[in-house]
Design a protein around this motif. Sequence first.
Motif, PDB file in Angstrom:
ATOM      1  N   PRO A  68       0.898  -1.355   0.002  1.00  0.00           N
ATOM      2  CA  PRO A  68      -0.081  -0.032  -0.189  1.00  0.00           C
ATOM      3  C   PRO A  68       0.876   1.348   0.142  1.00  0.00           C
ATOM      4  N   VAL A  69       0.602   2.196  -0.911  1.00  0.00           N
ATOM      5  CA  VAL A  69       1.451   3.446  -1.030  1.00  0.00           C
ATOM      6  C   VAL A  69       0.688   4.590  -0.186  1.00  0.00           C
ATOM      7  N   THR A  70       1.485   5.656  -0.069  1.00  0.00           N
ATOM      8  CA  THR A  70       0.889   6.838   0.597  1.00  0.00           C
ATOM      9  C   THR A  70       0.561   8.040  -0.108  1.00  0.00           C
ATOM     10  N   TYR A  71       0.766   8.116  -1.436  1.00  0.00           N
ATOM     11  CA  TYR A  71       0.950   9.610  -2.191  1.00  0.00           C
ATOM     12  C   TYR A  71      -0.646   9.859  -2.336  1.00  0.00           C
ATOM     13  N   TRP A  72      -1.677   9.058  -2.125  1.00  0.00           N
ATOM     14  CA  TRP A  72      -3.149   9.400  -1.979  1.00  0.00           C
ATOM     15  C   TRP A  72      -3.805   9.615  -0.593  1.00  0.00           C
ATOM     16  N   ASP A  73      -2.893   9.785   0.402  1.00  0.00           N
ATOM     17  CA  ASP A  73      -3.528  10.189   1.747  1.00  0.00           C
ATOM     18  C   ASP A  73      -3.968  11.326   1.733  1.00  0.00           C
ATOM     19  N   TYR A  74      -3.671  12.350   1.186  1.00  0.00           N
ATOM     20  CA  TYR A  74      -4.393  13.735   1.243  1.00  0.00           C
ATOM     21  C   TYR A  74      -5.438  13.907   0.716  1.00  0.00           C
ATOM     22  N   LEU A  75      -6.171  12.579   0.052  1.00  0.00           N
ATOM     23  CA  LEU A  75      -7.620  12.728  -0.255  1.00  0.00           C
ATOM     24  C   LEU A  75      -8.660  12.562   0.655  1.00  0.00           C
ATOM     25  N   GLY A  76      -8.328  12.389   1.992  1.00  0.00           N
ATOM     26  CA  GLY A  76      -9.098  12.376   3.050  1.00  0.00           C
ATOM     27  C   GLY A  76      -9.097  11.121   3.961  1.00  0.00           C
ATOM     28  N   TRP A  77      -8.224  10.052   3.610  1.00  0.00           N
ATOM     29  CA  TRP A  77      -7.999   8.945   4.507  1.00  0.00           C
ATOM     30  C   TRP A  77      -6.550   8.414   4.358  1.00  0.00           C
ATOM     31  N   LYS A  78      -6.164   8.404   5.559  1.00  0.00           N
ATOM     32  CA  LYS A  78      -4.599   8.122   5.543  1.00  0.00           C
ATOM     33  C   LYS A  78      -4.561   6.400   5.423  1.00  0.00           C
ATOM     34  N   ASP A  79      -3.979   5.907   4.556  1.00  0.00           N
ATOM     35  CA  ASP A  79      -3.939   4.246   4.410  1.00  0.00           C
ATOM     36  C   ASP A  79      -3.354   3.836   5.874  1.00  0.00           C
ATOM     37  N   THR A  80      -3.931   2.743   6.237  1.00  0.00           N
ATOM     38  CA  THR A  80      -3.608   2.287   7.444  1.00  0.00           C
ATOM     39  C   THR A  80      -2.410   1.385   7.319  1.00  0.00           C
ATOM     40  N   LEU A  81      -2.112   0.885   6.212  1.00  0.00           N
ATOM     41  CA  LEU A  81      -1.158  -0.294   6.016  1.00  0.00           C
ATOM     42  C   LEU A  81      -0.162   0.597   4.911  1.00  0.00           C
ATOM     43  N   GLY A  82      -0.219   1.765   4.642  1.00  0.00           N
ATOM     44  CA  GLY A  82       0.764   2.242   3.625  1.00  0.00           C
ATOM     45  C   GLY A  82       1.968   2.628   4.369  1.00  0.00           C
ATOM     46  N   GLN A  83       3.005   2.655   3.450  1.00  0.00           N
ATOM     47  CA  GLN A  83       4.499   2.762   3.995  1.00  0.00           C
ATOM     48  C   GLN A  83       5.232   3.700   2.811  1.00  0.00           C
ATOM     49  N   GLU A  84       5.918   4.822   3.266  1.00  0.00           N
ATOM     50  CA  GLU A  84       6.704   5.504   2.125  1.00  0.00           C
ATOM     51  C   GLU A  84       7.488   4.811   1.466  1.00  0.00           C
ATOM     52  N   VAL A  85       8.041   3.761   1.919  1.00  0.00           N
ATOM     53  CA  VAL A  85       9.164   2.847   1.285  1.00  0.00           C
ATOM     54  C   VAL A  85       8.159   2.297   0.399  1.00  0.00           C
ATOM     55  N   PHE A  86       7.005   1.971   0.267  1.00  0.00           N
ATOM     56  CA  PHE A  86       6.289   1.073  -0.953  1.00  0.00           C
ATOM     57  C   PHE A  86       6.119   2.261  -1.904  1.00  0.00           C
ATOM     58  N   SER A  87       6.114   3.348  -1.677  1.00  0.00           N
ATOM     59  CA  SER A  87       5.591   4.735  -2.711  1.00  0.00           C
ATOM     60  C   SER A  87       7.050   4.773  -3.603  1.00  0.00           C
ATOM     61  N   LYS A  88       8.129   4.567  -2.761  1.00  0.00           N
ATOM     62  CA  LYS A  88       9.484   4.721  -3.265  1.00  0.00           C
ATOM     63  C   LYS A  88       9.866   3.450  -4.151  1.00  0.00           C
ATOM     64  N   ARG A  89       9.438   2.304  -3.674  1.00  0.00           N
ATOM     65  CA  ARG A  89       9.752   1.323  -4.441  1.00  0.00           C
ATOM     66  C   ARG A  89       8.944   1.031  -5.889  1.00  0.00           C
ATOM     67  N   GLN A  90       7.783   1.760  -5.743  1.00  0.00           N
ATOM     68  CA  GLN A  90       7.128   2.019  -7.105  1.00  0.00           C
ATOM     69  C   GLN A  90       7.878   2.929  -7.960  1.00  0.00           C
ATOM     70  N   LYS A  91       8.022   3.932  -7.445  1.00  0.00           N
ATOM     71  CA  LYS A  91       8.712   5.009  -8.141  1.00  0.00           C
ATOM     72  C   LYS A  91      10.109   4.331  -8.835  1.00  0.00           C
ATOM     73  N   LEU A  92      10.786   3.966  -8.121  1.00  0.00           N
ATOM     74  CA  LEU A  92      12.067   3.336  -8.497  1.00  0.00           C
ATOM     75  C   LEU A  92      11.746   2.016  -9.710  1.00  0.00           C
ATOM     76  N   TYR A  93      10.685   1.195  -9.639  1.00  0.00           N
ATOM     77  CA  TYR A  93      10.402   0.524 -10.741  1.00  0.00           C
ATOM     78  C   TYR A  93      10.191   1.291 -11.900  1.00  0.00           C
ATOM     79  N   ALA A  94       9.402   2.259 -11.808  1.00  0.00           N
ATOM     80  CA  ALA A  94       9.112   3.189 -13.012  1.00  0.00           C
ATOM     81  C   ALA A  94      10.333   3.873 -13.480  1.00  0.00           C
ATOM     82  N   LYS A  95      11.078   4.108 -12.629  1.00  0.00           N
ATOM     83  CA  LYS A  95      12.487   4.725 -13.422  1.00  0.00           C
ATOM     84  C   LYS A  95      13.263   3.747 -13.858  1.00  0.00           C
ATOM     85  N   ALA A  96      13.468   2.383 -13.322  1.00  0.00           N
ATOM     86  CA  ALA A  96      14.342   1.396 -13.896  1.00  0.00           C
ATOM     87  C   ALA A  96      13.682   1.005 -15.488  1.00  0.00           C
TER      88      ALA A  96
END
Length: 250
Positions: A68-96
């Motif tokens: 679970p990623v964290t970059y949609w938390d601002y929409l009104g609900w903070k993901d209770t399972l989200g971690q910033e490291v997962f968002s970074k992993r996804q971005k790193l995949y896109a860069k690779a």
Amino acid sequence: MVRHISNIAAAAALLLLAGAPAHAQQPAVQPRAVVELFTSQGCSSCPAADALFTELAKDPRLITLTLPVTYWDYLGWKDTLGQEVFSKRQKLYAKARGDGQIYTPQAVVNGAAHIVGSDKGGIDKLVKEQGKDGFPVKIDLAEADGALRINLGTAPFTGEKPAVVLLLQVSRTATVPIERGENSGKTVTYANVVRGISRIGEWKGEAATLTVPIETVRSAAKADSYVVLVQGDPYARQSAILGAARGPAK
């Protein structure tokens, strides 16, 4: 509607996850693919993908992981399972990959190809394409004397940098009632939720053995299993998963 985020900025090093079980031994069925789901409790398109992954998780030939990623938390609900490291992993995949594609729900197969996470037919096709030859690096797991022993086999390797060995701590299931945001009022069940990721070593093509204390394997809260991955270094655009093994449940 699938939620996209643009403008990737490379973050964190590519990590592996660790889980928590006891008395381990390599399962008889060798996995043919690792399928990662990048999802969010704040994304209205994600529950369908979350439900699909609870079904895919039943296939012993697949290692499914929910991140679970964290970059949609601002929409009104903070993901209770989200971690910033997962968002970074996804971005790193896109860069690779070099395509800049970051969205939810996004499924990534064997660290290489991506597709909408609710597209079962598309995921099945990618698994057949990416997993037709199996993983080149064989991994055997065994727990004894208070430690997890990880035996890595030999395989051709031409990477610019060593592959990384990752330990992922996993909760086999987690159910969350969502109180606000786009999924307000829904209760969603997730399969194989990653609770922690740690880099525990490197692999350069030769046989190797790594030993990790059991207390480290079991350190993540609510984790009841784990996964070990051998994966190319994404900074060298080599993010493909080369080997994978699943630990037993507690």
